[in-house]
Design an enzyme around this catalytic site. Sequence first.
Site, short mmCIF file in Angstrom:
data_model
loop_
_atom_site.label_atom_id
_atom_site.label_comp_id
_atom_site.label_asym_id
_atom_site.label_seq_id
_atom_site.Cartn_x
_atom_site.Cartn_y
_atom_site.Cartn_z
N GLU A 119 61.27 16.03 131.99
CA GLU A 119 60.14 16.83 132.21
C GLU A 119 60.58 18.32 132.28
O GLU A 119 59.89 19.30 131.74
CB GLU A 119 59.10 16.37 133.38
CG GLU A 119 58.43 15.19 133.31
CD GLU A 119 59.14 13.94 133.04
OE1 GLU A 119 60.39 13.94 133.19
OE2 GLU A 119 58.63 12.58 132.50
N ASP A 121 56.94 31.92 119.38
CA ASP A 121 55.51 32.11 118.90
C ASP A 121 54.52 33.22 119.11
O ASP A 121 54.08 34.01 118.35
CB ASP A 121 54.60 30.89 119.13
CG ASP A 121 53.29 30.90 118.53
OD1 ASP A 121 53.15 30.96 117.04
OD2 ASP A 121 52.14 30.91 119.11
#
EC number: 4.6.1.17
Length: 266
Positions: A113, A127
């Site tokens: 995680e 991005d």
Amino acid sequence: MTLTHLNERGEASMVDVSDKQSSHREAVATGRIIMQPETLKLLADGDMPKGDVLATARIAGIQAAKRTHELIPLCHALMLSKVAVDFELDTTEHCVRVKAFCRLEGRTGVEMEALTAVSVACLTLYDMCKAVDRGMEIMDVRLDHKSGGRSGVWERQGTSHADVNTSVSESDTNEVSEATGQSPIEIRFFAELRERLGVERLSVLPGYLSSPTLRALKEWVKSQVDTPEALEQPRLLCAVNHDMVQGDVALNPGDEVAFFPPVTGG
């Protein structure tokens, strides 16, 4: 060595953890994304075309940690009790350092995680910034620390998962404070502002300021950080001893001053 994700026929198999003891488990993972100095400056100034890059990357990392079992086929769905994603803007190496922390009480660890949170946060940074810099590189995604379970504590050699950069002058201030009997003014920075300044808290004795005022304190802070322009945001909020203030106000020894952007997460 036995690979627990393979059954006796060598086929992929989800590990049965029903017989494991529940324990307190934590993990810290880190990574970084290298970019052009001009890109890092745009990020530090909050001038990226896509908006608030760090806030978006933080949410993406947290969401990814919670959905790790949907991305990594043999991971268990976990009830995480805590996920935190933090950033440090490194102007020396022209990169953003990403750190993720995960915690739960459970039968299996949270290393995947934490690693997923760092990976997705880095991908989101890419991005959000690729319009100005397609040559960015995501590097060094790795586990730095884990604890809990039968294997206990594991720490990567040469690393520390303490909070980043608590103060550039706190120890010196404390020594002077003890010698003079004065109480320093404690200064804290929150959310995205903390990432842009690269510091979480500072402290200063009132005598080091040009005057005992918030305006003078702000000028002193700007002289201590690499990105003083981050304090010039027109909508920057400020609280003195937990009360919101506007404009210039008088400060006293022992006051706590907090700076934070208009919107911060819970």
